[in-house]
Design an enzyme around this catalytic site. Structure first.
Site, PDB file in Angstrom:
ATOM      1  N   ARG A  47      -5.552   5.832 -21.422  1.00 10.35           N
ATOM      2  CA  ARG A  47      -4.948   5.062 -20.639  1.00 10.35           C
ATOM      3  C   ARG A  47      -4.460   5.613 -19.384  1.00 10.35           C
ATOM      4  O   ARG A  47      -4.185   6.967 -19.279  1.00 10.35           O
ATOM      5  CB  ARG A  47      -3.694   4.373 -21.345  1.00 10.35           C
ATOM      6  CG  ARG A  47      -4.022   3.472 -22.434  1.00 10.35           C
ATOM      7  CD  ARG A  47      -4.478   2.103 -21.835  1.00 10.35           C
ATOM      8  NE  ARG A  47      -4.964   1.140 -22.835  1.00 10.35           N
ATOM      9  CZ  ARG A  47      -6.040   0.963 -23.240  1.00 10.35           C
ATOM     10  NH1 ARG A  47      -7.020   1.666 -23.083  1.00 10.35           N
ATOM     11  NH2 ARG A  47      -6.223  -0.271 -24.306  1.00 10.35           N
TER      12      ARG A  47
ATOM     13  N   GLU B 227      -4.796   0.066 -12.520  1.00  7.63           N
ATOM     14  CA  GLU B 227      -6.163  -0.331 -12.602  1.00  7.63           C
ATOM     15  C   GLU B 227      -6.230  -2.101 -12.671  1.00  7.63           C
ATOM     16  O   GLU B 227      -7.283  -2.761 -12.277  1.00  7.63           O
ATOM     17  CB  GLU B 227      -6.941   0.108 -13.881  1.00  7.63           C
ATOM     18  CG  GLU B 227      -6.596  -0.476 -15.327  1.00  7.63           C
ATOM     19  CD  GLU B 227      -7.474   0.159 -16.291  1.00  7.63           C
ATOM     20  OE1 GLU B 227      -7.564   1.350 -16.420  1.00  7.63           O
ATOM     21  OE2 GLU B 227      -7.673  -0.685 -17.270  1.00  7.63           O
TER      22      GLU B 227
ATOM     23  N   HIS C 143     -13.145   1.224 -16.866  1.00  7.57           N
ATOM     24  CA  HIS C 143     -12.883   0.737 -18.046  1.00  7.57           C
ATOM     25  C   HIS C 143     -13.769   0.257 -18.893  1.00  7.57           C
ATOM     26  O   HIS C 143     -13.726  -1.118 -19.577  1.00  7.57           O
ATOM     27  CB  HIS C 143     -11.689  -0.302 -18.052  1.00  7.57           C
ATOM     28  CG  HIS C 143     -10.636  -0.140 -19.210  1.00  7.57           C
ATOM     29  ND1 HIS C 143      -9.194   0.008 -19.139  1.00  7.57           N
ATOM     30  CD2 HIS C 143     -10.900   0.068 -20.500  1.00  7.57           C
ATOM     31  CE1 HIS C 143      -8.875   0.094 -20.403  1.00  7.57           C
ATOM     32  NE2 HIS C 143     -10.045   0.169 -21.379  1.00  7.57           N
TER      33      HIS C 143
END
Ligand code: NAI
Length: 331
Positions: free
Chosen positions: A234, A263, A295
């Site tokens: 993360r 993000e 991602h």
């Protein structure tokens, strides 16, 4: 009829969810992410499904409760985006998909390591431009290098096994005991030893209060000069400004990221015709030894199928009053 509203649904999510969700549910798919302004789409639904960058803080949860929502089925493994205390207080049942494809994320992690080391992203452009010079392309053998894995769960263990097969010495740090580690020839160490001895460090722990900004300036200073740092966990596991300083000084020799602290404002959308306002992100992109993906580590056919199938099973179990295998609770 059970009404289920799914947020952050791109075409590929919708196609997969449509195949998995029964026809007798009233299923609605919205492309926008969930926040306090978009929560209204959930009006009249008993269940919502949500993804990694949907906001499930106390304000949003209070709105969802007022709209009649009783269950939240996360379509992801990580749950740092949910205020679980508020969810429990408001009486929500929250489930997740604990493992959709650890292989997908582990393989992408290895992809980032190898591409960074051998500069494949630069070679692609050079060769297409007729530039066959090898200047600046020098890599190293992974064989014989020491790699540190932070978080020896499903993904971390797969990465560790793959690197073991490359002939690496693999160090592992995890607060939970690792039953398999010894048999696999992995060395369980303290965090400071992992920092000091690893030429490559890969992050696979969840984002929690304890792990937020785990990798800051102090942690980077404990690593060997020129370390390769990989984050497919993360974004907020690392402090972005410390990364920038570390790249400028050469302390970080290679940086691979599939996730980014901020993000939510960028990833999963096409911003190619806009001026990106996030200066830290743009600074990261300016370094030749940084490789960022948006991602996508999880993004394989198998993972999308598992996400849809497990989300359906979680909702079904709740609807039929059966035991919930993937329920999240505060403890
Ligand atoms: P997992 O729950 O199987 O493993 C996590 C491990 O981290 C556990 O062994 C746990 O004991 C350990 N851990 C907890 N606190 C720690 C700490 N302070 N320091 C070191 N280790 C700690 O989870 P899994 O499936 O391996 O996923 C790991 C993370 O990867 C998820 O939490 C998620 O944030 C991220 N992820 C990223 C994806 C992507 O597409 N980039 C997709 C799926 C997950």
């Amino acid at each position: 009829m059970l009404k289920v509203v799914s947020f952050s649904c791109k075409l590929y999510d919708r196609q997969q969810l449509c195949r998995s969700f029964p026809a007798d549910w009233q299923s609605e798919y919205v492309e926008v992410g969930l926040d306090q302004h978009t929560a209204v789409y959930a009006e009249g639904a008993q269940v919502i499904t949500a993804f990694v960058n949907d906001r499930l803080d106390a304000v949003v949860l209070t709105r969802l409760a007022a709209y009649g929502v009783r269950m939240i089925a996360l379509r992801c493994a990580g749950f740092n985006q949910v205020d679980l205390a508020a969810a429990e207080r408001l009486g929500f049942v929250v489930t997740r998909v604990p493992a959709y494809s650890p292989y997908a994320v582990a393989e992408h992690t290895l992809g980032l390591m190898l591409a960074l080391n051998r500069k494949l992203y630069r070679a692609y452009n050079r060769v297409r431009e007729g530039n066959f010079s090898l200047q600046g392309m020098l890599g190293f053998d992974f064989h014989g290098k020491t790699v540190g894995i932070i978080g020896a769960g499903k993904i971390g263990m797969l990465v560790a096994k793959m690197l073991k097969a490359f002939g690496c010495r693999v160090l592992v740090y995890d607060p939970q005991p690792c039953a398999e580690c010894q048999a696999l020839g992995l060395e369980v160490v303290e965090l400071n030893q992992l920092y000091a001895q690893s030429q490559v460090i890969s992050l696979h722990c969840p984002l929690t209060e304890q792990t937020e900004h785990l990798i800051d300036a102090a942690a980077l200073a404990k690593m060997p000069h020129g370390v390769m740092l990989i984050n497919t966990g993360r974004g907020a596991l690392v402090e972005t400004r410390a990364l920038i300083a570390g790249l400028k000084s050469g302390q970080i020799g290679y940086l691979g990221m599939d996730v980014y602290e901020k993000e939510g404002a960028l990833f999963f959308e096409d911003h190619s015709c806009e001026i990106i306002q996030d200066d830290d992100f743009e600074r990261l992109l300016s370094f030749p030894n940084v490789l960022i993906t948006g991602h996508q580590a999880y993004f394989t056919q198998e993972a999308l199928q598992h996400i849809a199938q497990t989300t359906r099973e979680n909702i079904d179990a709740w609807h039929q009053g059966q035991a919930l295998l993937n329920q999240l609770t505060q403890g």
